[in-house]
Scaffold this motif. Sequence first.
Motif, PDB file in Angstrom:
ATOM      1  N   SER A  95       0.789  -1.227  -0.009  1.00  0.00           N
ATOM      2  CA  SER A  95       0.047   0.079  -0.129  1.00  0.00           C
ATOM      3  C   SER A  95       0.820   1.171   0.081  1.00  0.00           C
ATOM      4  O   SER A  95       0.499   2.284  -0.548  1.00  0.00           O
ATOM      5  CB  SER A  95      -0.945   0.064   1.160  1.00  0.00           C
ATOM      6  OG  SER A  95      -1.752  -0.975   1.124  1.00  0.00           O
ATOM      7  N   LEU A  98       1.849   1.994  -3.664  1.00  0.00           N
ATOM      8  CA  LEU A  98       0.847   2.552  -4.567  1.00  0.00           C
ATOM      9  C   LEU A  98       0.728   3.922  -3.878  1.00  0.00           C
ATOM     10  O   LEU A  98       0.226   5.005  -4.800  1.00  0.00           O
ATOM     11  CB  LEU A  98      -0.190   1.718  -4.355  1.00  0.00           C
ATOM     12  CG  LEU A  98      -0.258   0.399  -4.853  1.00  0.00           C
ATOM     13  CD1 LEU A  98      -1.659  -0.323  -4.786  1.00  0.00           C
ATOM     14  CD2 LEU A  98       0.287   0.173  -6.320  1.00  0.00           C
ATOM     15  N   LYS A  99       0.578   4.348  -2.675  1.00  0.00           N
ATOM     16  CA  LYS A  99       0.182   5.613  -2.457  1.00  0.00           C
ATOM     17  C   LYS A  99       1.232   6.703  -2.663  1.00  0.00           C
ATOM     18  O   LYS A  99       0.858   7.818  -2.885  1.00  0.00           O
ATOM     19  CB  LYS A  99       0.075   5.549  -0.798  1.00  0.00           C
ATOM     20  CG  LYS A  99      -0.300   6.995   0.025  1.00  0.00           C
ATOM     21  CD  LYS A  99      -0.284   6.872   1.535  1.00  0.00           C
ATOM     22  CE  LYS A  99      -0.886   8.072   2.011  1.00  0.00           C
ATOM     23  NZ  LYS A  99      -1.352   8.233   3.414  1.00  0.00           N
ATOM     24  N   PHE A 102       1.091   6.767  -6.922  1.00  0.00           N
ATOM     25  CA  PHE A 102      -0.224   7.239  -7.434  1.00  0.00           C
ATOM     26  C   PHE A 102      -0.812   8.450  -6.937  1.00  0.00           C
ATOM     27  O   PHE A 102      -1.835   8.425  -6.167  1.00  0.00           O
ATOM     28  CB  PHE A 102      -1.160   6.043  -7.677  1.00  0.00           C
ATOM     29  CG  PHE A 102      -0.868   4.769  -8.391  1.00  0.00           C
ATOM     30  CD1 PHE A 102       0.126   4.762  -9.067  1.00  0.00           C
ATOM     31  CD2 PHE A 102      -1.406   3.691  -8.199  1.00  0.00           C
ATOM     32  CE1 PHE A 102       0.548   3.678  -9.850  1.00  0.00           C
ATOM     33  CE2 PHE A 102      -1.242   2.620  -8.983  1.00  0.00           C
ATOM     34  CZ  PHE A 102      -0.109   2.409  -9.995  1.00  0.00           C
ATOM     35  N   ARG A 111      -6.474   1.662  -7.707  1.00  0.00           N
ATOM     36  CA  ARG A 111      -5.665   0.502  -7.600  1.00  0.00           C
ATOM     37  C   ARG A 111      -5.712   0.334  -5.640  1.00  0.00           C
ATOM     38  O   ARG A 111      -5.250   1.247  -5.418  1.00  0.00           O
ATOM     39  CB  ARG A 111      -4.288   0.557  -8.121  1.00  0.00           C
ATOM     40  CG  ARG A 111      -4.486   0.512  -9.643  1.00  0.00           C
ATOM     41  CD  ARG A 111      -4.887  -0.559 -10.198  1.00  0.00           C
ATOM     42  NE  ARG A 111      -4.674  -0.563 -11.777  1.00  0.00           N
ATOM     43  CZ  ARG A 111      -5.485  -0.099 -12.436  1.00  0.00           C
ATOM     44  NH1 ARG A 111      -6.929   0.243 -12.075  1.00  0.00           N
ATOM     45  NH2 ARG A 111      -5.265   0.037 -13.802  1.00  0.00           N
ATOM     46  N   GLU A 112      -6.033  -0.708  -5.322  1.00  0.00           N
ATOM     47  CA  GLU A 112      -6.104  -0.794  -3.865  1.00  0.00           C
ATOM     48  C   GLU A 112      -5.494  -2.118  -3.434  1.00  0.00           C
ATOM     49  O   GLU A 112      -6.148  -3.379  -4.184  1.00  0.00           O
ATOM     50  CB  GLU A 112      -7.631  -0.489  -3.387  1.00  0.00           C
ATOM     51  CG  GLU A 112      -7.650  -0.861  -1.804  1.00  0.00           C
ATOM     52  CD  GLU A 112      -8.988  -0.576  -1.297  1.00  0.00           C
ATOM     53  OE1 GLU A 112      -9.430  -0.713  -0.359  1.00  0.00           O
ATOM     54  OE2 GLU A 112      -9.779  -0.370  -2.441  1.00  0.00           O
ATOM     55  N   ILE A 139      -4.430  -6.927  -5.715  1.00  0.00           N
ATOM     56  CA  ILE A 139      -4.573  -5.640  -6.051  1.00  0.00           C
ATOM     57  C   ILE A 139      -5.802  -5.407  -6.947  1.00  0.00           C
ATOM     58  O   ILE A 139      -6.293  -5.874  -7.830  1.00  0.00           O
ATOM     59  CB  ILE A 139      -3.565  -5.370  -7.057  1.00  0.00           C
ATOM     60  CG1 ILE A 139      -2.315  -5.713  -6.614  1.00  0.00           C
ATOM     61  CG2 ILE A 139      -3.369  -3.785  -7.352  1.00  0.00           C
ATOM     62  CD1 ILE A 139      -1.947  -4.710  -5.500  1.00  0.00           C
ATOM     63  N   LEU A 244       4.308  -1.666  -9.114  1.00  0.00           N
ATOM     64  CA  LEU A 244       4.066  -0.620  -9.914  1.00  0.00           C
ATOM     65  C   LEU A 244       3.438  -1.361 -11.249  1.00  0.00           C
ATOM     66  O   LEU A 244       2.396  -0.978 -11.783  1.00  0.00           O
ATOM     67  CB  LEU A 244       4.921   0.340 -10.209  1.00  0.00           C
ATOM     68  CG  LEU A 244       5.237   1.293  -8.701  1.00  0.00           C
ATOM     69  CD1 LEU A 244       6.402   2.296  -9.122  1.00  0.00           C
ATOM     70  CD2 LEU A 244       4.070   2.024  -8.190  1.00  0.00           C
ATOM     71  N   SER A 247       0.290  -3.243 -10.940  1.00  0.00           N
ATOM     72  CA  SER A 247      -0.654  -2.163 -10.540  1.00  0.00           C
ATOM     73  C   SER A 247      -0.989  -1.201 -11.397  1.00  0.00           C
ATOM     74  O   SER A 247      -1.803  -0.275 -11.037  1.00  0.00           O
ATOM     75  CB  SER A 247      -0.425  -1.859  -8.928  1.00  0.00           C
ATOM     76  OG  SER A 247      -0.017  -2.795  -8.165  1.00  0.00           O
ATOM     77  N   SER A 248      -0.252  -1.121 -12.430  1.00  0.00           N
ATOM     78  CA  SER A 248      -0.298  -0.171 -13.559  1.00  0.00           C
ATOM     79  C   SER A 248      -1.637   0.420 -14.165  1.00  0.00           C
ATOM     80  O   SER A 248      -2.600  -0.416 -14.269  1.00  0.00           O
ATOM     81  CB  SER A 248       0.447  -0.438 -14.789  1.00  0.00           C
ATOM     82  OG  SER A 248       0.715   0.513 -15.679  1.00  0.00           O
TER      83      SER A 248
END
Length: 703
Positions: A95, A98-99, A102, A111-112, A139, A244, A247-248
């Motif tokens: 997380s 991503l945080k 993004f 995306r989570e 994801i 990444l 999760s793109s």
Amino acid sequence: MLTRSSDKKSATVTPNPTFDEQKRLVRSELGDAISLEDNSFIRSLYYHVTPESSIDTFLKKSRFYSLAQRRWKLPRSCSKLLDKDFHTPFLNVFSSILKHFFTDSAAQGTREVVDTHTIDLLHREANSVIHHSRPSLVIKAEGPSFQRPYTKPGEQKQAVGYSNIATCIDIHVDGNEPPISDQLVRATIYARQIFIHQPNRRFVRVLVLTEQHVRLFHFDRSGAQYTPFFDFHDDPHTFVRLVLGLSSLDESDIGLDASIQWSTQDGRKVDGRLKTRAPSGEDVFYRLLATSPFFCDDNIRGRSTMCWSVRDLTTGEDLVVKDSWRTEDRLSEHIFMQDAIGIPGVVQMVTSEPDRCDTKSLRGFGDVSPAGFRNRIETRVVMKAYGKSIRKYTSAKQLFCALRDAIAGHMGLFKKGTIHRDVSLQNVLLGKPGAEPGYRGVLIDFDISTMRHLNTPADRHMGTRSYQSVPVLYSGKVPHPLPHDHLDDLESFLYVLVHIMFAYDSTGAALAADPMLQDWEKHEDDWRWVGTLKEAYLTRQHVPFKVSKRWPSPCVELIIAYAAFIRPLVQEKLGLSQLKPAVRNGREKVFAANSIQHYAHVLTLFDTAIEALDCPDTWEVVDDTSDEDDDGRSDRSDSPPTVIIFDYLVPPAQGPGRNSTKRSSDEDPNHQPPAKRSKSLSGHSLVPPIPRRSSRSRAPSPT
């Protein structure tokens, strides 16, 4: 090769109680996975998603990575955690990545990372058995290729399912991880469901982590490959790029084909469009008539054919788009379809993209591929739309007209140099309502077609088992099988008719399972036995009573005459296939030399039957008051049921070394036991007569 060197006997938590059942399912369809020798593949991925300098900045600022210790903030041993919650620390690391990256407002929330180790993610299968699985983390994704899981009206909406997952992540305790074979099975279960729920998937990648290491599984239409474990603490840049990339926001990075996309309402797909290339080279867009394909092959590895119903926004015409993955050594389907343009009774192509993508590039292979890898190339073909499967006929005449035109189309293909090789119930469609003669039935699917001039040997692995000819089935037991030719496909057309007439009545209503067809299907893995069963069928000169009483007599007469036509040709081909090529000295070429006569004879059988179906007064009506035993015969007599049959005669010069004026016997005397040889019927017309008028009661009209 599939590596099993790490097979440990440690106890592991299975995805669900049906793990063993799912293991058998995925292993049978996946084949051997490729074990990569090093981590060059995983280290080569996703360099484009973010600069190295950005990853450096993140690692310096992150609360979840220590530059001094060169380690992510994860337990060194999850087995020592008092609460046994080893999923949350991993979730925090993912997380945080991503945080940080993004930050765009449009990207946030799309995306989570979700902890799913206690959530049953439901599967979708062809059968009614409901399976589920529980990856440790996933994801969750939003976007034009994703949708909220389906729930029935009144049920609570599910937030996450395989329809909105970008990737799955499994976490295991270091030193107590399952053997590599079970890791592969788990990853395959997840990947298979992602492919099924996300029909525009080209590949799926799954991560397996321990406290110290990570491994990547990659799945595409060539099967699977996986990397060795590598230390993601010591190489945080590769790990960040991996997270990444998987999760793109660019769906092609995740493995999705961006040429098919949807719009959603309340999280569910409601409309979509498909982009392809017109013959001019320009992009053309079609509207999807349904949010899901109407045909989908659920296997991960293979052609993985998918068919979409679309509408041309300019002309308003409904079309079919077919996506499939052919092996590199096979000719593209569009080549055969190009040759088929203008031939009635054959599917017509509108446009094609023969080389959209290949699995070799998805895996990062250069000019040299690992042993055991078979490259597959994605092909898209846009075709005219036709009627339903031939199985959906509603009258005997409609069925026979459809088969007749499909056979005529097959002849047109043969003249152009194409051998179809997969004539089956699934590959013959009814024409559009009100279609003119020639277009009442349509032959489709050129996935395994071949060129006549190549003289491709018959191969029992090619085609649909229930409809394969006897020579094709027996090709596995002769050292030099004859080429697959038009006669093999004409024999397959016969078995299509047999399947329909033995399993359904003349209006299309299904009947009780037929023992003969059940045997063919039950033993489909034993090609020798299926060949023997079909040989036995061809020797029969009658049909079961239960069949003859449910079909107009012209239909019964045709199927008997058709089998009688095929029988001696099969026997001659089998005899030649036993000889070495030098001994047979090209004698099999006479079959091709007489091909048009073969087609003409079969088409005449159909034309005669179709004409007779318009004259119910001429039909023979079978007495249906008698009892039957298990083989379908009346118990009043040992003889077959009485029906009027065609004066079925074999066209001239069907086999090697025979005088063309002497092929008139309904049995080849040289291939019968002495007690069953019949006298020559030379002098009879080749064209079968219209059946005689019956003195019995009139049968109902077929139309």
